[in-house]
Structures are given as structure tokens and as C-alpha cells.
Design an enzyme around this catalytic site. Structure first.
Site, PDB file in Angstrom:
ATOM      1  N   CYS A 103       0.931  -2.000  15.735  1.00  0.00           N
ATOM      2  CA  CYS A 103       0.967  -1.740  14.293  1.00  0.00           C
ATOM      3  C   CYS A 103       0.452  -2.943  13.520  1.00  0.00           C
ATOM      4  CB  CYS A 103       2.416  -1.440  13.896  1.00  0.00           C
ATOM      5  SG  CYS A 103       2.652  -1.295  12.118  1.00  0.00           S
ATOM      6  N   GLU A 140       0.833  -1.194   0.000  1.00  0.00           N
ATOM      7  CA  GLU A 140       0.000   0.000   0.000  1.00  0.00           C
ATOM      8  C   GLU A 140       0.871   1.247   0.000  1.00  0.00           C
ATOM      9  OE1 GLU A 140      -3.741  -2.028   2.223  1.00  0.00           O
ATOM     10  OE2 GLU A 140      -2.633  -0.537   3.328  1.00  0.00           O
ATOM     11  N   CYS A 150       6.420  -6.462   7.733  1.00  0.00           N
ATOM     12  CA  CYS A 150       7.528  -5.909   8.520  1.00  0.00           C
ATOM     13  C   CYS A 150       7.907  -6.924   9.587  1.00  0.00           C
ATOM     14  CB  CYS A 150       7.111  -4.597   9.181  1.00  0.00           C
ATOM     15  SG  CYS A 150       8.441  -3.830  10.124  1.00  0.00           S
ATOM     16  N   CYS A 185       3.235   8.617   0.988  1.00  0.00           N
ATOM     17  CA  CYS A 185       3.715   7.731   2.049  1.00  0.00           C
ATOM     18  C   CYS A 185       3.963   6.368   1.399  1.00  0.00           C
ATOM     19  CB  CYS A 185       2.654   7.645   3.147  1.00  0.00           C
ATOM     20  SG  CYS A 185       3.093   6.503   4.462  1.00  0.00           S
ATOM     21  N   CYS A 192      -1.554   5.888   9.783  1.00  0.00           N
ATOM     22  CA  CYS A 192      -0.322   5.222  10.227  1.00  0.00           C
ATOM     23  C   CYS A 192      -0.624   3.900  10.911  1.00  0.00           C
ATOM     24  CB  CYS A 192       0.410   6.075  11.248  1.00  0.00           C
ATOM     25  SG  CYS A 192       0.925   7.633  10.589  1.00  0.00           S
ATOM     26  N   CYS A 248       6.087  -4.399  16.143  1.00  0.00           N
ATOM     27  CA  CYS A 248       5.595  -3.434  17.130  1.00  0.00           C
ATOM     28  C   CYS A 248       4.132  -3.779  17.464  1.00  0.00           C
ATOM     29  CB  CYS A 248       5.693  -2.005  16.603  1.00  0.00           C
ATOM     30  SG  CYS A 248       7.379  -1.580  16.139  1.00  0.00           S
TER      31      CYS A 248
HETATM   32  N1  SAH Z   1       8.807   1.093  10.247  1.00  0.00           N
HETATM   33  C1  SAH Z   1       9.022   2.488  10.319  1.00  0.00           C
HETATM   34  C2  SAH Z   1       8.205   3.261   9.312  1.00  0.00           C
HETATM   35  C3  SAH Z   1       6.776   2.818   9.095  1.00  0.00           C
HETATM   36  S1  SAH Z   1       5.685   3.022  10.451  1.00  0.00           S
HETATM   37  C4  SAH Z   1       8.777   3.014  11.713  1.00  0.00           C
HETATM   38  O1  SAH Z   1       8.203   2.290  12.529  1.00  0.00           O
HETATM   39  O2  SAH Z   1       9.191   4.132  11.991  1.00  0.00           O
HETATM   40  C5  SAH Z   1       5.395   4.781  10.410  1.00  0.00           C
HETATM   41  C6  SAH Z   1       4.901   5.373  11.746  1.00  0.00           C
HETATM   42  O3  SAH Z   1       3.584   4.935  12.031  1.00  0.00           O
HETATM   43  C7  SAH Z   1       5.765   4.962  12.919  1.00  0.00           C
HETATM   44  O4  SAH Z   1       6.113   6.048  13.741  1.00  0.00           O
HETATM   45  C8  SAH Z   1       4.853   4.015  13.630  1.00  0.00           C
HETATM   46  O5  SAH Z   1       5.186   3.876  14.952  1.00  0.00           O
HETATM   47  C9  SAH Z   1       3.498   4.625  13.410  1.00  0.00           C
HETATM   48  N2  SAH Z   1       2.398   3.699  13.713  1.00  0.00           N
HETATM   49  C10 SAH Z   1       2.394   2.356  13.595  1.00  0.00           C
HETATM   50  N3  SAH Z   1       1.208   1.845  13.994  1.00  0.00           N
HETATM   51  C11 SAH Z   1       0.448   2.893  14.389  1.00  0.00           C
HETATM   52  C12 SAH Z   1      -0.891   3.011  14.894  1.00  0.00           C
HETATM   53  N4  SAH Z   1      -1.685   1.958  15.050  1.00  0.00           N
HETATM   54  N5  SAH Z   1      -1.335   4.244  15.191  1.00  0.00           N
HETATM   55  C13 SAH Z   1      -0.565   5.341  14.995  1.00  0.00           C
HETATM   56  N6  SAH Z   1       0.685   5.278  14.506  1.00  0.00           N
HETATM   57  C14 SAH Z   1       1.202   4.071  14.216  1.00  0.00           C
HETATM   58 FE1  SF4 Z   2       7.310  -2.230  11.369  1.00  0.00          FE
HETATM   59 FE2  SF4 Z   2       4.994  -1.171  12.097  1.00  0.00          FE
HETATM   60 FE3  SF4 Z   2       7.015  -1.282  13.841  1.00  0.00          FE
HETATM   61 FE4  SF4 Z   2       7.156   0.422  11.751  1.00  0.00          FE
HETATM   62  S1  SF4 Z   2       5.665   0.489  13.438  1.00  0.00           S
HETATM   63  S2  SF4 Z   2       8.750  -0.983  12.490  1.00  0.00           S
HETATM   64  S3  SF4 Z   2       6.062  -0.803  10.190  1.00  0.00           S
HETATM   65  S4  SF4 Z   2       5.952  -3.048  12.946  1.00  0.00           S
END
Ligand code: SAH
Ligand code: SF4
Length: 360
Positions: free
Chosen positions: A121, A94, A114, A107, A337, A118
Site C-alpha cells: 500500500c 485525498e 498511515c 471514499c 485502492c 502494509c
Molecule cells: N486502512 C484500512 C482502510 C484503507 S485501505 C484498511 O487497510 O482496511 C482500503 C483497502 O485498500 C484495504 O482493503 C487495503 O488492503 C486495500 N489496498 C491497499 N493497497 C492496495 C493496492 N496496492 N492494491 C489494491 N488494494 C489495496
Molecule cells: Fe494503512 Fe494502507 Fe494498510 Fe490500510 S492498507 S492499514 S491504509 S497501510
């Protein structure tokens, strides 16, 4: 595509020049090809009318320009557009167009899924399916710029889609070099922001890149205990190591590192967390981007109230930190995000897809 055919989408200009030379063609055609592919979004050699008929036929015999296919383009009421793109192996990723923020922003994803895991996410829940190639990453930008009428306009790129860019370092940096080329889209690295959980060896390499994007670190917690829970790679690269690397990171005049902090109700959003965050960032040229959680099914956390978010922001501001609160864009189409998820390779009907995209 037979094995001997070369995919020009994966090549930078010097590589195309060599490929042309090996086939007895003039090197300067590489620049023409880049203009067609990147500036005009033309990938069919037959349409490249400033090349001779003979050359077009030779190119078509030897080369392809593999380009992600748009399988859906969902528009949010706020103007955000989420594109689902299909790659040559039918995997799906996406990419999101976010207008007027105040600039136009794409974006972009760097991986299918990934590996970082986290806990808040959705992409993390997928696990890593595979890395994207440089041509696929740059291809996302080509496709979105064409679809949104932005080929001749300035836009920003944030590497904040699916995937961890420093876990796919070489292909991500090659894509940025290809996008920077003056014969193509000429995207300045100042218009690119790379967001990472903080993979220290990757950050150290990045510090020496000639084309250096802006840096955003996904921090999300102020103690190692909590961060290791929320952002598992913290077990290997703890807070002190990441922050020390940030302190030494070569920054251009007036530029700062952005620290992203997802606010999870009752977990990391207390006044004490805010005070600790301000202390951790002292001595770093930093700004903070607070991201109230975008909730989703299967994510075991909640979004804090606006008052709680404001309180957190105020504590940081009182300590002279520049702080912004990220407005959530495109939530109705699940383009916000951490809401990017596509079942790897699994084909579903358009109706099924639409239903799952809208159920957030
Ligand atoms: N993997 C990289 C870039 C992609 S995620 C990273 O983690 O930085 C981009 C941003 O979206 C990150 O700051 C991440 O923490 C945030 N993000 C992930 N899941 C989210 C959620 N459910 N709500 C709000 N932000 C989120
Ligand atoms: Fe991966 Fe999501 Fe963590 Fe970014 S926030 S590193 S996309 S698992």
C-alpha cells in the site's frame, strides 16, 4: 484564525448549542447553522440569510467553519474523480468519488498517511503524518458532496481512503455522528462501510456503537506468518483473535462482514490459500471482496492474471461464500485502492503533481 475563535466544523449540534448559549444566543440556531454548513455547503455567515443581520455579525466575530480546500480534482475516463484536499495546516489528503457502483460512493481518508505499514500500500509507505479531526473527516464529505452535486442525493461512504480508521477511533466516530445528524446530511450508518486491518480493541469498541457502520476486514492472508509479513499489525492482533471478534460481532439481520483480500501474484493467490480462507471464515456471516493488486512504483508485488483471480473466486464460491472481485476504478488518475499518497505538506507545482499522478 485567532486562538479564541471556535471552529464550528468540529462541533456536533449539542456542542454548537452550548457555544451559542455561552454567548447569549438562542440554542435553536445550531440547527439552522447545520443546515447551511452541511445541506447547502455554505460556510460564510453573511450568506446565511435566515439569520438576523445582528446574529450573523456576532457569529462572524466568534466562529469559523474551517473547510478542506480542493487543490485538484482529477477525472478518470471511468467517471471516478480524485480530489486532493488541503487542510488548514497545509497537509494534503485525498478523497475519491466513485459513481454508479451501483450507488454513488465517496471514499474518505481518516488520517494523513498511515502507521500500519502494509507492504502493498502506497499510503502505508508514507507512515503516519497525523490523525484527521472529526471536522476534517466530515469536511471531506461536505466538500465532495458539494463538488459532485450530491448534497440532496443519497450516497455511500467507504472509509477506505488514506489511514486506518480504528487507529483514529474517536474522531472517526464523531465524524460519523456529525454526518448522521438529521439537520445535516443525514447519512445512515447503513450507508457507511468502515474498512480496517483488524485492531481488536477498536473492533470491540465498535461492537457497542449505537451508530454502527458496516464492517470490512482487510485480511489478505490465511496464515499468521504471511499476514504478519504483509500486514504488520497482525503481530499484535493475530488472525485467531480477529476472527473470534468477528464471530461475536453483533450484526443486523441479513448483514455480513466483508473480508477484503488483496491478491498478490505468487504470494497469497494459490488454490490452497483460497481453501484455507474458506475454512477460516466458516461460522462467520461473511462475504469476500477480492482485490487484484493495483500495482504502483515502489510496491514489490504483482497483480495476478485474470484466470488466477477467477480460479481463486471459484474455489470460494464452491464453498458457498459470496464473493466479488473489485473492479479497479480510476487507475489512470491513481485513485484506486492503496494508490492514495500525498507528500505531507510539501507543495509541488500542478504540473509536477499531475505527472506523478499519471505515472502509475
Ligand atoms: N486502512 C484500512 C482502510 C484503507 S485501505 C484498511 O487497510 O482496511 C482500503 C483497502 O485498500 C484495504 O482493503 C487495503 O488492503 C486495500 N489496498 C491497499 N493497497 C492496495 C493496492 N496496492 N492494491 C489494491 N488494494 C489495496
Ligand atoms: Fe494503512 Fe494502507 Fe494498510 Fe490500510 S492498507 S492499514 S491504509 S497501510
Amino acid at each position: 484564525m485567532s486562538a479564541s475563535r471556535l471552529n464550528l466544523a468540529e462541533l456536533d449540534i449539542p456542542e454548537i448549542e452550548s457555544a451559542l448559549e455561552e454567548r447569549g444566543c438562542e440554542r435553536f440556531h445550531a440547527r439552522q447553522l447545520y443546515r447551511w454548513i452541511y445541506k447547502r455547503a455554505v460556510v460564510d455567515f453573511e450568506t446565511m440569510t435566515d439569520l438576523s443581520k445582528d446574529l450573523r455579525a456576532r457569529l462572524a466575530a466568534d466562529f469559523d467553519v474551517v473547510t478542506p480546500k480542493v487543490v485538484s480534482d482529477l477525472r478518470s475516463i471511468d467517471g471516478t474523480r480524485k480530489f486532493v484536499l488541503e487542510l488548514a495546516d497545509e497537509r494534503r489528503i485525498e478523497a475519491v468519488f466513485i459513481p454508479d457502483t451501483p450507488a454513488m460512493t465517496f471514499c474518505i481518508s481518516t488520517q494523513v498517511g498511515c502507521a500500519m505499514g502494509c507492504g502493498f500500500c502506497l499510503t502505508g509507505k508514507m507512515g503516519l503524518v497525523r490523525n484527521l479531526t472529526a471536522g476534517e473527516i466530515a469536511g471531506e464529505v461536505r466538500v465532495l458532496a458539494a463538488a459532485t452535486g450530491m448534497l440532496d442525493h443519497r450516497f455511500n461512504i467507504v472509509l477506505m481512503g488514506m489511514g486506518e480508521p480504528l487507529h483514529n477511533y474517536d474522531q472517526t466516530m464523531k465524524a460519523l455522528r456529525m454526518l448522521h445528524d438529521e439537520h445535516g446530511l443525514a447519512v445512515s450508518p447503513r450507508r457507511v462501510t468502515l474498512s480496517t486491518v483488524g485492531i481488536v480493541p477498536g473492533l470491540q469498541r465498535l461492537a457497542h456503537e449505537p451508530l454502527m457502520p458496516n464492517l470490512a476486514i482487510s485480511l489478505h492472508a490465511t496464515t499468521d506468518e504471511q499476514r504478519s509479513e504483509l500486514v504488520p499489525p497482525n503481530r499484535k492482533y493475530p488472525l485467531a483473535d480477529i476472527l473470534e471478534t468477528c464471530r461475536r460481532f453483533p450484526l443486523k439481520k441479513r448483514s455480513r462482514i466483508t473480508f477484503e483480500y488483496v491478491l498478490l501474484a505468487g504470494v497469497n493467490d494459490s488454490p490452497e490459500d483460497a481453501r484455507r480462507l474458506a475454512r477460516l471464515l466458516s461460522g462467520i456471516k461473511a462475504k469476500v471482496n477480492l482485490i487484484p493488486l493495483n500495482p504502483a512504483p515502489g510496491i514489490p508485488y504483482e497483480r495476478p492474471s485474470d484466470e488466477r483471480v477467477d480460479r481463486f473466486a471459484q474455489i470460494l464460491a464452491d464453498r458457498h461464500l459470496t464473493v466479488s472481485v473489485r473492479k479497479s476504478r480510476g487507475q489512470d488518475i491513481r485513485a484506486a485502492c492503496g494508490q492514495l499518497i500525498v507528500e505531507g505538506g510539501v507543495k509541488r507545482s500542478a504540473a509536477q503533481q499531475m505527472a506523478s499522478l499519471l505515472q502509475s
